[in-house]
Write an enzyme that holds these catalytic residues in place. Structure first.
Site, mmCIF file in Angstrom:
data_model
loop_
_atom_site.group_PDB
_atom_site.id
_atom_site.type_symbol
_atom_site.label_atom_id
_atom_site.label_comp_id
_atom_site.label_asym_id
_atom_site.label_seq_id
_atom_site.Cartn_x
_atom_site.Cartn_y
_atom_site.Cartn_z
ATOM 1 C CG ASP A 26 -1.720 -1.203 1.430
ATOM 2 O OD1 ASP A 26 -1.749 -2.035 0.522
ATOM 3 O OD2 ASP A 26 -2.347 -1.323 2.495
ATOM 4 C CB SER B 160 -1.664 1.031 5.403
ATOM 5 O OG SER B 160 -1.095 0.172 4.458
ATOM 6 N NE ARG C 51 -7.103 -4.076 8.303
ATOM 7 C CZ ARG C 51 -7.905 -5.037 8.743
ATOM 8 N NH1 ARG C 51 -8.057 -5.220 10.041
ATOM 9 N NH2 ARG C 51 -8.569 -5.803 7.888
ATOM 10 C CG ASP C 52 -5.517 0.397 6.893
ATOM 11 O OD1 ASP C 52 -4.514 -0.065 7.436
ATOM 12 O OD2 ASP C 52 -6.265 -0.263 6.148
ATOM 13 C CD GLU D 165 -7.783 -4.305 4.486
ATOM 14 O OE1 GLU D 165 -7.207 -4.941 5.368
ATOM 15 O OE2 GLU D 165 -7.611 -4.528 3.275
#
Length: 826
Positions: A54, A103, A168-169, A221
């Site tokens: 990513d 990420s 996340r992310d 995501e």
């Protein structure tokens, strides 16, 4: 290694490809690489010697665009988003107890809100998700005061912790109206994004959540949020929320963001086209429908059944549900006959993803033949020998889907995925025309690196081979060995995979000498349409208790008698089917993926995100140009994967709807070299016509007008052995498509050869294409750029041709211009 339900997005993935991290020279820069290896992209960014994932940390600072790869935080900078300079990067260090990075993003703290820098020299601050030993995902930050070369872990990490394994992310950016920082972050398994605000990047306050919405076919995501003017009018703006969806792609949603809440422009619920109802089961009775077996019970279900997860997506109070008795029960539910009076049959379907397959055998039945080995004893069998990890091992007691006896040969024992070796049969005489065998586990074909394969060896040569399917499901494979009858042979089960690329083991069930190929077992959980007792249409669920719309085109069946049959012949996990609201209609119902707005419709576009702080407020994006279905198997070395060519984003009103429009950044023009290839007013009729344009790297624009052809378009990278990648328009479906089934090397993964499509209305009977062709990829921008398709391809280097085609009729290539492109590396 059994794949988790969320993507493995960490440094572990880079290592899982078998790639080393880049070696550093004494000066601290990546070791030299030729950048002319087979398939090496010449106009797309790749890392010199390692995996790229990513795009992370996208930010503009002091005339340079920064780009990092997640997991390793290897970095590069560019002044034009085209030519890149790799920079040495140190850190960030993982938080205590963290096993990996996921990420994130980066900002320039211009007002020194963190105190990490000074007013005259602000720090760069990076955000990323830390994977903790207990499985929880927490949000961490690190900072740099030397222009992104050295990153120092913040001692106060984590700055956010929900004690969740699906959080996340973080995408962080400056919100000028409130003079504060905003974060958008994924609650992945809930198909939601959360919004947070902070004055200093350290203390965060939760604002709101948004979702589920649009596509929920995979975990959410890599969210991003940004504001764009509509049709270039700064007084009329909309916010764009983008989110990656499993391996499906990247969807975007337009709407309003008031600083706290995001509100979608889309209606809250979908109303399918009206029609003539066949049955919605709202009476609480099956009426004239007939049942067999026990799976469907005596009447429609009022939602979920005992021990079943909540059922969603059905608008009424009852539905057909084959979970009566759990997944182990089987049966059918068949409608009375009806006349097909309208061109579309719309209905809701859910439950297991177990499609109908024609010409099957009853589940669990052994094909006719002589059992050579069923691995039922304490050893592999008389005369069978093992080497490596399997020298002193034997079959395992298993309960694999499709397993007939109590045991199977599983190379996971005794050393797990790292174990390697071979198990070889005694020599036997081939005395049957077929060898039928059950196989599961890793998909690593013989002839490629680190195989997990079953081979037939005759005269010291492998004459037949099979590999697994990256699942625990034992399925029948058949070898036609008629030409070897009377010869001496051996079967060799080989596991040379250490699991670093996933599924590093192989399972083998029964092996038979047979007179005919074994038929696949009927394990369907499907809704079928029967005409004259034959299945002519079929649909299945998506391994979800949520029902979604499906539509069958029945225009060729108008006036015929038909029946609907709902079938549950599966006894394993997700061995049930849900169905509801059958109706005949003049228009098709659309499922959630069809209704979603996709940033890109290709196979290799994921984790898209945009640069922060770009000049003049431009919104520029890039994405990971790869796919988790085969990311570790693509035939490239010493690198794996690339990022898409950077794209400038805008919003335009097209066909009465505000749509996201993309085009390559203007720096692409600087790569054009030589004189353009030009073609005008070329009519193509039932043929393929070679054009003068050629090259491994091309910037190509074309306009084609439909005539009478069913399909028309361009073939690119044509050449050796009939190779081509086809970019075409299907006049019957109204879709643009990208077909890479003949694009060159496609055999490294069964998931790779495919055709991707995108709905696109013709513009006054024509389609306009802008195509960016590289050594191992193609990016297609159609019409105004509201439709794009991005795919990797791996053609022979001599396949450099371009041709126009028309199938079953005529089409006109109005104009074509193509420029060869200089390498960004030289």
């Amino acid at each position: 290694m059994h794949r988790p339900f969320f993507r493995r997005r960490s440094l572990a993935v880079a290592l899982a490809t078998g790639l080393a991290l880049p070696a550093l020279t004494a000066a601290g820069s990546p070791a030299a690489t030729a950048y002319d290896e087979p398939y090496r992209p010449q106009v797309h960014f790749t890392l010199p010697n390692s995996w790229i994932g990513d795009p992370n940390g996208l930010v503009y600072r002091n005339g340079r665009y920064y780009l990092y790869s997640y997991g390793t935080w290897e970095g590069a900078v560019s002044s034009d988003l085209v030519h890149w300079e790799n920079i040495p990067v140190t850190g960030p260090q993982r938080d205590p107890g963290s096993s990996a990075f996921y990420s994130g993003s980066a900002v320039v703290d211009k007002d020194n809100t963190t105190g990490f820098g000074t007013p005259g020299h602000p720090a760069m601050v990076a955000f990323f998700t830390s994977q903790m030993a207990d499985g929880n995902q927490t949000q961490s930050l690190a900072y740099s005061t030397d222009d992104g070369r050295t990153w120092t872990r913040y001692a106060g990490n984590p700055v956010l912790d929900l004690h969740s394994q699906n959080f996340r992310d973080p995408k962080v950016f400056w919100d000028a109206p409130t003079h504060s920082w905003l974060m958008v972050i994924a609650l992945s398994d809930q198909h939601k994004v959360s919004f947070y605000r902070s004055p200093d990047l350290k203390q965060w306050t939760h604002l709101s959540d948004f979702g589920p919405a649009g596509s929920t076919s995979g975990v959410w995501e890599m969210p991003d949020l940004y504001e764009l003017p509509v049709d270039g009018n700064p007084r009329n703006t909309k916010w764009v929320l983008s989110v990656s969806v499993g391996s499906t792609g990247v969807q975007y949603i337009t709407g309003e963001f008031d600083g706290t809440n995001f509100t979608s422009d889309e209606p809250a619920t979908y109303t399918p086209p009206s029609g003539d109802p066949l049955d919605g089961f709202e009476s609480g009775s099956y009426g004239n429908w007939t049942t067999t077996g026990t799976a469907f019970g005596a009447a429609p279900a009022a939602g979920a059944l005992p021990d079943q997860q909540p059922v969603t997506g059905n608008p009424g109070s009852h539905l057909a549900n084959s979970y009566n008795g759990g997944d182990s029960s089987t049966g059918t539910l068949t409608s009375p006959a009806f006349t097909v009076t309208k061109p579309h049959l719309n209905f809701l379907v859910g439950g297991g993803n177990n499609p109908y397959t024609p010409d099957t055998a009853t589940y669990g039945t052994l094909p006719p033949g002589t059992v050579f080995n069923d691995f039922s004893g304490p050893t592999y069998g008389p005369g069978w020998t093992g080497t490596g990890s399997f020298a002193d091992s034997g079959p395992s007691i298993e309960s694999l889907p499709g397993q007939i006896g109590p045991q199977a040969l599983d190379t996971f024992a005794p050393d797990g995925d790292p174990g390697t070796g071979a198990v070889t049969s005694p020599t036997f005489t081939v005395n049957s025309p077929y060898i039928d065998l059950q196989i599961a586990g890793g998909n690593h074909p013989w002839g490629q690196a680190d195989p997990t394969a079953v081979n037939l060896v005759v005269d010291g040569e492998v004459v037949a081979t099979a590999t697994g399917n990256n699942t625990p499901n034992l399925t029948w494979t058949n070898w036609d060995v008629s030409q070897y009858q009377g010869k001496q042979a051996q079967i060799q089960i080989v596991d040379q995979s250490d699991g670093s690329t996933g599924w590093g083991h192989l399972m083998v069930g029964d092996i038979l000498f047979a007179d005919a190929p074994a038929k696949p077992w009927d394990t369907q959980t499907s809704v079928n349409l029967l005409v004259n007792g034959q299945v002519v249409r079929s649909a299945t669920g998506a391994n979800s208790e949520n029902l979604d719309w499906t539509s069958w085109d029945l225009s060729d069946l108008l006036g015929k008698q038909a029946q609907i049959q709902i079938v549950d012949h599966s006894t394993g996990g997700w061995g049930h089917v849900l169905a509801d609201d059958f109706s005949l209609s003049d228009a098709p119902a659309l499922d959630t993926n069809q209704r979603a707005h996709w940033v890109d419709h290709g196979a290799d576009f994921y984790a898209a995100t945009t640069w922060n702080d770009t000049p003049s407020g431009q919104r520029i994006s890039t994405a990971w140009m790869n796919n988790w279905d085969y990311a570790g198997q693509i035939p490239t070395t010493p690198w794996k994967g690339a990022e898409t060519f950077p794209r400038t984003l805008s919003l335009r009103t097209i066909d009465g709807k505000v749509q996201l429009v993309q085009k390559p950044v203007s720096g692409l023009n600087e790569l054009r070299t030589g004189t353009a290839f030009n073609t005008k007013n070329l009519t193509v009729s039932n043929t393929t016509t070679p054009l003068k344009a050629n090259g491994k790297t091309l910037d190509l624009t074309a306009r084609l007008t439909a005539g009478t052809a069913d399909k028309f378009g361009l073939n690119i990278r044509t050449g050796a052995g009939g190779q081509y990648t086809q970019i075409g328009y299907d006049t019957h479906t109204g879709k643009l498509y990208l077909d890479r089934t003949h694009s060159g090397n496609t055999g490294f993964s069964p998931a790779f050869p495919n055709v991707k499509t995108a709905p696109l209305a013709l513009d006054h009977g024509a389609v306009t294409l802008h195509i960016l062709i590289d050594a191992s990829s193609v990016e297609v921008f159609a019409d105004q750029g509201q439709v794009t398709l991005t795919d990797q391809i791996f053609p022979d280097p001599t396949s450099t041709g371009v041709s126009a085609f028309a199938d079953n009729g005529t089409a006109t290539l109005d104009t074509l211009q193509a420029w060869q492109l200089k390498s960004i590396w030289k």
